[in-house]
Design an enzyme around this catalytic site. Structure first.
Site, PDB file in Angstrom:
ATOM      1  N   ASN A 253       0.897  -1.157   0.000  1.00  0.00           N
ATOM      2  CA  ASN A 253       0.000   0.000   0.000  1.00  0.00           C
ATOM      3  C   ASN A 253       0.935   1.206   0.000  1.00  0.00           C
ATOM      4  OD1 ASN A 253      -2.578   1.109   2.384  1.00  0.00           O
ATOM      5  ND2 ASN A 253      -2.336   1.588   0.237  1.00  0.00           N
TER       6      ASN A 253
ATOM      7  N   ASN B 234     -12.555   5.560   9.788  1.00  0.00           N
ATOM      8  CA  ASN B 234     -13.140   5.689   8.456  1.00  0.00           C
ATOM      9  C   ASN B 234     -14.033   4.474   8.233  1.00  0.00           C
ATOM     10  OD1 ASN B 234     -11.129   3.797   8.174  1.00  0.00           O
ATOM     11  ND2 ASN B 234     -10.162   4.719   6.410  1.00  0.00           N
TER      12      ASN B 234
ATOM     13  N   CYS C  37      -5.366   6.214   7.869  1.00  0.00           N
ATOM     14  CA  CYS C  37      -4.741   5.194   7.031  1.00  0.00           C
ATOM     15  C   CYS C  37      -3.763   4.416   7.893  1.00  0.00           C
ATOM     16  CB  CYS C  37      -4.034   5.826   5.840  1.00  0.00           C
ATOM     17  SG  CYS C  37      -3.166   4.636   4.800  1.00  0.00           S
ATOM     18  N   GLY C  38      -4.084   3.160   8.197  1.00  0.00           N
ATOM     19  CA  GLY C  38      -3.255   2.373   9.102  1.00  0.00           C
ATOM     20  C   GLY C  38      -1.876   2.071   8.561  1.00  0.00           C
TER      21      GLY C  38
ATOM     22  N   GLU D   2     -10.817   0.556  -2.207  1.00  0.00           N
ATOM     23  CA  GLU D   2     -10.776   1.722  -1.323  1.00  0.00           C
ATOM     24  C   GLU D   2     -11.498   2.925  -1.927  1.00  0.00           C
ATOM     25  OE1 GLU D   2      -7.523   2.936   1.154  1.00  0.00           O
ATOM     26  OE2 GLU D   2      -6.277   1.310   0.353  1.00  0.00           O
TER      27      GLU D   2
ATOM     28  N   CYS E   9      -4.731  -2.408   2.913  1.00  0.00           N
ATOM     29  CA  CYS E   9      -5.398  -1.275   3.550  1.00  0.00           C
ATOM     30  C   CYS E   9      -5.371  -1.544   5.047  1.00  0.00           C
ATOM     31  CB  CYS E   9      -6.830  -1.138   3.041  1.00  0.00           C
ATOM     32  SG  CYS E   9      -7.832   0.054   3.953  1.00  0.00           S
TER      33      CYS E   9
END
Length: 284
Positions: free
Chosen positions: A15, A164, A84-85, A215, A224
């Site tokens: 990612n 989110n 966003c992890g 996403e 993600c």
């Protein structure tokens, strides 16, 4: 006219992100510039753009005890995302390498709130990743009857909020996860007002699942982080497992582990890799 712009490219389980170091908040970053940077043919390429900026220079309201650093995260299409992890882990590695932060444990401010990070392991050689754990906050499952439609399947979805929104759907055992076409967004019914990230999941074994994700504002990505956390939360709920035993989640770009603290916060652990530094030209 164009101005030179320094950047770092990094990824967490593939990612990938363009990281812009902007401690004093001098960079003007609008949707068009983000989309140009993230363009995989005409730009640097990435699932998103992360601006590393001090919280008090970010142009946002901050509390007196706010962390020094803010993650200004934008999706590849230029839209703003809450969290966003994988991006938090990659940003943590960047802040360490750049000398902005020296402690192994520190906090980063995001639009979804404060996220604590811990450097578990530094690179052991050229090209090796950092290993980083991030506190993802508390999860919240939303009691919404929702379905995901893909490949003539209509699947029940679990809504999980990780700062989110996510809609998580588990595939029947006879459906091949790898064979699904995610070049187009699966349909959600009803459609959330603000959209949602969509995760499709297959079981792999005890406390072990695999997933693919479409996403919001990006399309299918190789991983993600918030989606991985949401999938583990949904998997534990589906299994009736309240033991807080960690779950392994495979994504196309690698493998991540999701756990829980004693207080119930979800944690995400895995690699964060910084692969390139460079200078590009950003339209003025």
């Amino acid at each position: 006219m164009s101005a030179p712009l320094d950047f770092t490219k990094g990824h967490g389980t593939e990612n990938d992100f363009v990281i812009l170091d902007d401690p004093d908040g001098r960079l003007e970053l609008d949707a068009a510039r983000v989309a140009a940077l993230a363009d995989r043919r005409a730009g640097i390429g990435g699932d998103g753009v992360i601006r590393a900026v001090r919280s008090r220079a970010a142009g946002i309201d901050v509390a007196d005890d706010a962390p020094e650093w803010f993650m200004d995260y934008r999706n590849a299409d230029g839209s703003i995302a809450e969290m966003c992890g994988n991006g938090v882990r990659v940003l943590a590695a960047h802040l360490q390498r750049a000398g902005h932060v020296r402690e192994d444990r520190f906090a980063i401010l995001t639009r979804a709130g404060v996220r604590g990070v811990e450097i578990l392991e530094r690179p052991t050689g050229p090209g090796a990743p950092w290993q980083v754990r991030v506190g993802m906050g508390a999860s919240r499952t939303v009691p919404e009857a929702r379905t995901v439609e893909i490949a003539e399947l209509r699947l029940d979805a679990t809504d999980v909020d990780m700062g989110n929104p996510h809609a998580v759907a588990f595939l029947p055992a006879d459906v091949d996860l790898d064979g699904l076409d995610l070049s187009r967004r699966p349909a959600l019914d009803p459609e959330p007002a603000g959209g949602a990230n969509i995760e499709l999941v297959s079981e792999r074994g005890p406390h072990h699942v695999a997933m693919r994700v479409h996403e919001r504002g990006v399309g299918e990505t190789r991983s993600c982080g918030t989606g991985v956390a949401a999938v583990a939360v949904a998997a534990a709920l589906r299994a009736g497992d309240g033991s807080r035993t960690p779950w392994t989640v495979d994504v196309p770009g690698g493998r991540l582990e999701v756990g829980w603290t004693e207080e119930g916060e979800v944690t995400l652990s895995g690699p964060a890799q910084l692969v390139a530094d460079g200078t590009t030209l950003l339209s003025a």
